[in-house]
Design a protein around this motif. Structure first.
Motif, PDB file in Angstrom:
ATOM      1  N   ALA A   1       0.837  -1.202   0.000  1.00  0.00           N
ATOM      2  CA  ALA A   1       0.000   0.000   0.000  1.00  0.00           C
ATOM      3  C   ALA A   1       0.868   1.247   0.000  1.00  0.00           C
ATOM      4  N   LEU A   2       1.911   1.262   0.822  1.00  0.00           N
ATOM      5  CA  LEU A   2       2.803   2.416   0.893  1.00  0.00           C
ATOM      6  C   LEU A   2       3.522   2.637  -0.432  1.00  0.00           C
ATOM      7  N   SER A   3       3.992   1.568  -1.059  1.00  0.00           N
ATOM      8  CA  SER A   3       4.694   1.695  -2.338  1.00  0.00           C
ATOM      9  C   SER A   3       3.791   2.282  -3.417  1.00  0.00           C
ATOM     10  N   LEU A   4       2.537   1.878  -3.439  1.00  0.00           N
ATOM     11  CA  LEU A   4       1.585   2.431  -4.406  1.00  0.00           C
ATOM     12  C   LEU A   4       1.367   3.923  -4.158  1.00  0.00           C
ATOM     13  N   LEU A   5       1.278   4.316  -2.898  1.00  0.00           N
ATOM     14  CA  LEU A   5       1.102   5.727  -2.563  1.00  0.00           C
ATOM     15  C   LEU A   5       2.342   6.541  -2.938  1.00  0.00           C
TER      16      LEU A   5
ATOM     17  N   VAL B   1       8.599  -3.324  -3.162  1.00  0.00           N
ATOM     18  CA  VAL B   1       7.884  -3.731  -1.949  1.00  0.00           C
ATOM     19  C   VAL B   1       8.755  -4.638  -1.078  1.00  0.00           C
ATOM     20  N   GLY B   2       9.626  -5.403  -1.752  1.00  0.00           N
ATOM     21  CA  GLY B   2      10.481  -6.332  -1.034  1.00  0.00           C
ATOM     22  C   GLY B   2       9.803  -7.662  -0.774  1.00  0.00           C
ATOM     23  N   THR B   3       9.202  -8.214  -1.845  1.00  0.00           N
ATOM     24  CA  THR B   3       8.497  -9.488  -1.717  1.00  0.00           C
ATOM     25  C   THR B   3       8.554 -10.229  -3.041  1.00  0.00           C
ATOM     26  N   ALA B   4       8.056 -11.458  -3.045  1.00  0.00           N
ATOM     27  CA  ALA B   4       8.021 -12.245  -4.270  1.00  0.00           C
ATOM     28  C   ALA B   4       6.935 -11.712  -5.207  1.00  0.00           C
ATOM     29  N   ARG B   5       7.140 -11.921  -6.497  1.00  0.00           N
ATOM     30  CA  ARG B   5       6.175 -11.431  -7.486  1.00  0.00           C
ATOM     31  C   ARG B   5       4.806 -12.056  -7.272  1.00  0.00           C
ATOM     32  N   GLU B   6       4.782 -13.345  -6.929  1.00  0.00           N
ATOM     33  CA  GLU B   6       3.503 -14.023  -6.732  1.00  0.00           C
ATOM     34  C   GLU B   6       2.733 -13.427  -5.548  1.00  0.00           C
ATOM     35  N   THR B   7       3.459 -13.097  -4.496  1.00  0.00           N
ATOM     36  CA  THR B   7       2.827 -12.486  -3.317  1.00  0.00           C
ATOM     37  C   THR B   7       2.258 -11.121  -3.658  1.00  0.00           C
ATOM     38  N   LEU B   8       3.036 -10.336  -4.403  1.00  0.00           N
ATOM     39  CA  LEU B   8       2.562  -9.013  -4.807  1.00  0.00           C
ATOM     40  C   LEU B   8       1.310  -9.118  -5.660  1.00  0.00           C
TER      41      LEU B   8
ATOM     42  N   ASP C   1      -6.199  -8.568  -4.282  1.00  0.00           N
ATOM     43  CA  ASP C   1      -7.007  -8.279  -3.091  1.00  0.00           C
ATOM     44  C   ASP C   1      -7.416  -6.802  -3.072  1.00  0.00           C
ATOM     45  N   PHE C   2      -6.455  -5.918  -3.353  1.00  0.00           N
ATOM     46  CA  PHE C   2      -6.736  -4.479  -3.379  1.00  0.00           C
ATOM     47  C   PHE C   2      -7.788  -4.152  -4.431  1.00  0.00           C
ATOM     48  N   LYS C   3      -7.697  -4.839  -5.549  1.00  0.00           N
ATOM     49  CA  LYS C   3      -8.668  -4.608  -6.630  1.00  0.00           C
ATOM     50  C   LYS C   3     -10.059  -5.060  -6.199  1.00  0.00           C
ATOM     51  N   GLN C   4     -10.146  -6.249  -5.590  1.00  0.00           N
ATOM     52  CA  GLN C   4     -11.430  -6.770  -5.124  1.00  0.00           C
ATOM     53  C   GLN C   4     -12.028  -5.890  -4.029  1.00  0.00           C
ATOM     54  N   GLU C   5     -11.170  -5.245  -3.254  1.00  0.00           N
ATOM     55  CA  GLU C   5     -11.627  -4.380  -2.164  1.00  0.00           C
ATOM     56  C   GLU C   5     -11.979  -2.973  -2.648  1.00  0.00           C
ATOM     57  N   GLY C   6     -11.822  -2.727  -3.943  1.00  0.00           N
ATOM     58  CA  GLY C   6     -12.163  -1.427  -4.510  1.00  0.00           C
ATOM     59  C   GLY C   6     -11.152  -0.328  -4.203  1.00  0.00           C
ATOM     60  N   LEU C   7      -9.917  -0.724  -3.921  1.00  0.00           N
ATOM     61  CA  LEU C   7      -8.878   0.258  -3.576  1.00  0.00           C
ATOM     62  C   LEU C   7      -8.127   0.747  -4.803  1.00  0.00           C
ATOM     63  N   ILE C   8      -8.001  -0.112  -5.802  1.00  0.00           N
ATOM     64  CA  ILE C   8      -7.263   0.230  -7.019  1.00  0.00           C
ATOM     65  C   ILE C   8      -8.020  -0.282  -8.236  1.00  0.00           C
ATOM     66  N   HIS C   9      -7.665   0.258  -9.382  1.00  0.00           N
ATOM     67  CA  HIS C   9      -8.180  -0.229 -10.660  1.00  0.00           C
ATOM     68  C   HIS C   9      -6.981  -0.612 -11.519  1.00  0.00           C
ATOM     69  N   ILE C  10      -7.031  -1.784 -12.141  1.00  0.00           N
ATOM     70  CA  ILE C  10      -5.935  -2.264 -12.983  1.00  0.00           C
ATOM     71  C   ILE C  10      -6.436  -2.450 -14.398  1.00  0.00           C
ATOM     72  N   GLU C  11      -5.748  -1.817 -15.340  1.00  0.00           N
ATOM     73  CA  GLU C  11      -6.102  -1.947 -16.745  1.00  0.00           C
ATOM     74  C   GLU C  11      -4.827  -1.929 -17.577  1.00  0.00           C
ATOM     75  N   GLU C  12      -4.632  -2.980 -18.362  1.00  0.00           N
ATOM     76  CA  GLU C  12      -3.444  -3.119 -19.204  1.00  0.00           C
ATOM     77  C   GLU C  12      -2.166  -2.943 -18.383  1.00  0.00           C
ATOM     78  N   LYS C  13      -2.147  -3.574 -17.224  1.00  0.00           N
ATOM     79  CA  LYS C  13      -0.998  -3.600 -16.313  1.00  0.00           C
ATOM     80  C   LYS C  13      -0.710  -2.253 -15.642  1.00  0.00           C
TER      81      LYS C  13
ATOM     82  N   ARG D   1      -0.955 -11.379  -5.690  1.00  0.00           N
ATOM     83  CA  ARG D   1      -2.094 -11.745  -4.839  1.00  0.00           C
ATOM     84  C   ARG D   1      -2.601 -10.526  -4.061  1.00  0.00           C
ATOM     85  N   ILE D   2      -1.694  -9.711  -3.555  1.00  0.00           N
ATOM     86  CA  ILE D   2      -2.091  -8.522  -2.797  1.00  0.00           C
ATOM     87  C   ILE D   2      -2.768  -7.502  -3.705  1.00  0.00           C
TER      88      ILE D   2
END
Length: 227
Positions: A153-157, A185-192, A198-210, A194-195
């Motif tokens: 979340a902090l990295s996105l901000l 972020v300092g994590t594996a790509r797969e973990t990121l 989750d953020f997208k499902q929670e309505g926190l972000i929108h992802i389109e064409e990466k 998944r997060i």
């Protein structure tokens, strides 16, 4: 609060009087760089400083296990590589273009000459170095004790703030590869991944064409524990 984790030195050029700007422009030698091209690497000796005219650059370190940790993202209008010159040391990190970029080079001799002629530029550089050290210390601290979800979340901000400084009139879309974002972020790509889902499902972000657009800033700030 986000300013504690965001490094930006565009003011170095913007706040200079016209005469000092002219001194810099006279000695700048511009060069085009392709995406994923290194500007300098950890351990090499500096021969000058750089100014990013156009594009984006990542500054990162690699640990003993070969894992990359992105420290900053530089955007248009920023100087970089000057701390090694000022400290008379080798580069302590590597810089690599994230997209096709135009970068100006100022030789070490010209750099010192301008510092002698411009006390304003000298003061601004000291201000920038102090800010850079503070941001570095804060960023290292969060890698040590915050959860991956908080760091994501902090990295996105941070990236929204950084990308938004380029043009305040347009919506901010974060265009950073998942590998680079996970290294920030300092994590594996797969973990990121998944997060982010989750953020997208929670309505926190929108992802389109990466590309990522932040929607619920208040909740992201809460998740990042910036209160």
């Amino acid at each position: 609060m986000i300013s504690k984790f965001t490094f930006n030195n565009q003011y170095l050029f913007d706040e200079l009087p016209e005469y000092e700007k002219h001194l810099l422009l006279e000695v700048m030698k511009s060069k085009k760089y392709r995406k994923h091209e290194a500007i300098f690497t950890d351990g090499t000796k500096p021969s000058g400083i750089y100014y990013l005219n156009d594009g984006k650059i990542k500054k990162y370190k690699v640990d003993n296990d070969g894992r990359e940790q992105i420290i900053y993202i530089y955007t248009s209008g920023e100087f970089f590589g000057y701390s090694a010159i000022l400290s008379n040391e080798s580069y302590g990190d590597t810089t690599l273009t994230l997209e096709n970029s135009i970068i100006s080079f100022i030789s070490e001799e010209d750099f010192w000459d301008i510092l002698d002629k411009s006390p304003i530029f000298s003061r601004l550089l000291l201000k920038s170095l102090s800010h850079e050290f503070s941001v570095m210390a804060n960023f290292i601290a969060i890698l040590s004790y915050r959860t991956v979800r908080e760091r994501a979340a902090l990295s996105l901000l941070i990236l929204h703030n950084k990308y938004g400084s380029l043009n305040d009139t347009e919506e901010v879309l974060i265009s950073l590869s998942r590998i680079d974002l996970s290294n920030m972020v300092g994590t594996a790509r797969e973990t990121l991944t998944r997060i982010l889902n989750d953020f997208k499902q929670e309505g926190l972000i929108h992802i389109e064409e990466k590309k990522i657009k932040l929607i619920n800033f208040k909740q992201l700030v809460h998740i990042a524990n910036l209160y």
